[in-house]
Write a protein that holds these residues in place. Sequence first.
Motif, PDB file in Angstrom:
ATOM      1  N   VAL A  30      -3.407   7.323  12.111  1.00  0.00           N
ATOM      2  CA  VAL A  30      -3.601   8.754  12.333  1.00  0.00           C
ATOM      3  C   VAL A  30      -2.514   9.556  11.623  1.00  0.00           C
ATOM      4  N   VAL A  31      -1.262   9.105  11.751  1.00  0.00           N
ATOM      5  CA  VAL A  31      -0.158   9.814  11.102  1.00  0.00           C
ATOM      6  C   VAL A  31      -0.311   9.750   9.588  1.00  0.00           C
ATOM      7  N   SER A  32      -0.724   8.594   9.078  1.00  0.00           N
ATOM      8  CA  SER A  32      -0.833   8.400   7.630  1.00  0.00           C
ATOM      9  C   SER A  32      -1.917   9.259   6.990  1.00  0.00           C
ATOM     10  N   LEU A  33      -2.830   9.774   7.785  1.00  0.00           N
ATOM     11  CA  LEU A  33      -3.841  10.661   7.228  1.00  0.00           C
ATOM     12  C   LEU A  33      -3.227  11.941   6.675  1.00  0.00           C
ATOM     13  N   ALA A  34      -2.057  12.296   7.226  1.00  0.00           N
ATOM     14  CA  ALA A  34      -1.415  13.539   6.787  1.00  0.00           C
ATOM     15  C   ALA A  34      -0.023  13.333   6.203  1.00  0.00           C
ATOM     16  N   TRP A  35       0.595  12.170   6.493  1.00  0.00           N
ATOM     17  CA  TRP A  35       2.000  11.991   6.108  1.00  0.00           C
ATOM     18  C   TRP A  35       2.283  10.517   5.909  1.00  0.00           C
ATOM     19  N   ALA A  91      12.498   6.736  10.073  1.00  0.00           N
ATOM     20  CA  ALA A  91      12.853   7.041  11.464  1.00  0.00           C
ATOM     21  C   ALA A  91      11.601   7.246  12.318  1.00  0.00           C
ATOM     22  N   VAL A  92      10.642   7.986  11.801  1.00  0.00           N
ATOM     23  CA  VAL A  92       9.410   8.227  12.555  1.00  0.00           C
ATOM     24  C   VAL A  92       8.657   6.913  12.772  1.00  0.00           C
ATOM     25  N   GLY A  93       8.594   6.084  11.743  1.00  0.00           N
ATOM     26  CA  GLY A  93       7.930   4.788  11.886  1.00  0.00           C
ATOM     27  C   GLY A  93       8.581   3.940  12.961  1.00  0.00           C
ATOM     28  N   ALA A  94       9.913   3.909  12.963  1.00  0.00           N
ATOM     29  CA  ALA A  94      10.639   3.121  13.956  1.00  0.00           C
ATOM     30  C   ALA A  94      10.389   3.638  15.368  1.00  0.00           C
ATOM     31  N   VAL A 129       0.847  -1.196   0.000  1.00  0.00           N
ATOM     32  CA  VAL A 129       0.000   0.000   0.000  1.00  0.00           C
ATOM     33  C   VAL A 129       0.885   1.250   0.000  1.00  0.00           C
ATOM     34  N   SER A 130       1.662   1.379  -1.065  1.00  0.00           N
ATOM     35  CA  SER A 130       2.653   2.451  -1.155  1.00  0.00           C
ATOM     36  C   SER A 130       2.033   3.840  -1.226  1.00  0.00           C
ATOM     37  N   VAL A 171       4.145   7.644   6.654  1.00  0.00           N
ATOM     38  CA  VAL A 171       5.103   7.034   7.571  1.00  0.00           C
ATOM     39  C   VAL A 171       5.373   5.597   7.113  1.00  0.00           C
ATOM     40  N   SER A 172       6.542   5.057   7.457  1.00  0.00           N
ATOM     41  CA  SER A 172       6.909   3.713   7.027  1.00  0.00           C
ATOM     42  C   SER A 172       6.267   2.650   7.908  1.00  0.00           C
ATOM     43  N   LEU A 173       5.379   1.850   7.317  1.00  0.00           N
ATOM     44  CA  LEU A 173       4.740   0.759   8.049  1.00  0.00           C
ATOM     45  C   LEU A 173       5.725  -0.361   8.329  1.00  0.00           C
ATOM     46  N   HIS A 174       6.631  -0.603   7.379  1.00  0.00           N
ATOM     47  CA  HIS A 174       7.656  -1.631   7.588  1.00  0.00           C
ATOM     48  C   HIS A 174       8.493  -1.300   8.816  1.00  0.00           C
TER      49      HIS A 174
END
Length: 200
Positions: free
Chosen positions: A127-132, A182-185, A78-79, A134-137
């Motif tokens: 929530v973060v993905s609604l605006a940015w 980094a944020v995802g981690a 889901v890129s 972030v890496s799910l992996h």
Amino acid sequence: MTVSPSRFTALWFARSVTEVSAPGIIGVALFLAVGWHSSWPDIGGLLHGAVAAVLSVAVPYAVLIWGVRTGRWSDRHVSRREDRVLPFLITLASVVSGMVFLLWADAYRELTSVAASMLGGLAVTLVVSLAWKVSLHAASAAGAATATVFVFGFSPLVAGVLVALVGWSRVRLGDHTAGQVAVGAVLGVVVASATFHALG
């Protein structure tokens, strides 16, 4: 354009790491490993982990594959950020069903902690993905690595290196920036740590 052997090898390795560290694969492996560990030599924990893995991971993954094949979503990872809301909501509902099962079955606390941290991680990254983007992996790998530190006493240094490798693969393939990784981690570590501390 000719690709040098070293560049081809790096891309192949990055792609391999990305595929092996897909959130679904990590989720199934974590449920099974923690379930096995929680009750060994009895297999009750492993069975609980297997059912939780099917409900929480296999079901939404099957829906995701269907969505990719029907053109609803671009790929299994889901890129595209704008495509993530519905798969996230389906996965959240599936994880809730897995957690309800674990509570109903009076499963070992380690397993319910895994499900709770997965649920919290998904909610935060949604929530973060609604605006940015972030890496799910990275979030999944970091959350799972944190869980292994709590459950198995795994070395935080080794866990960190493995998470960094996953992050490198996402950046190397051009799927994420270093900041998104980094944020995802960080999200994965914080949510999993808070969950395991809270549930003891």
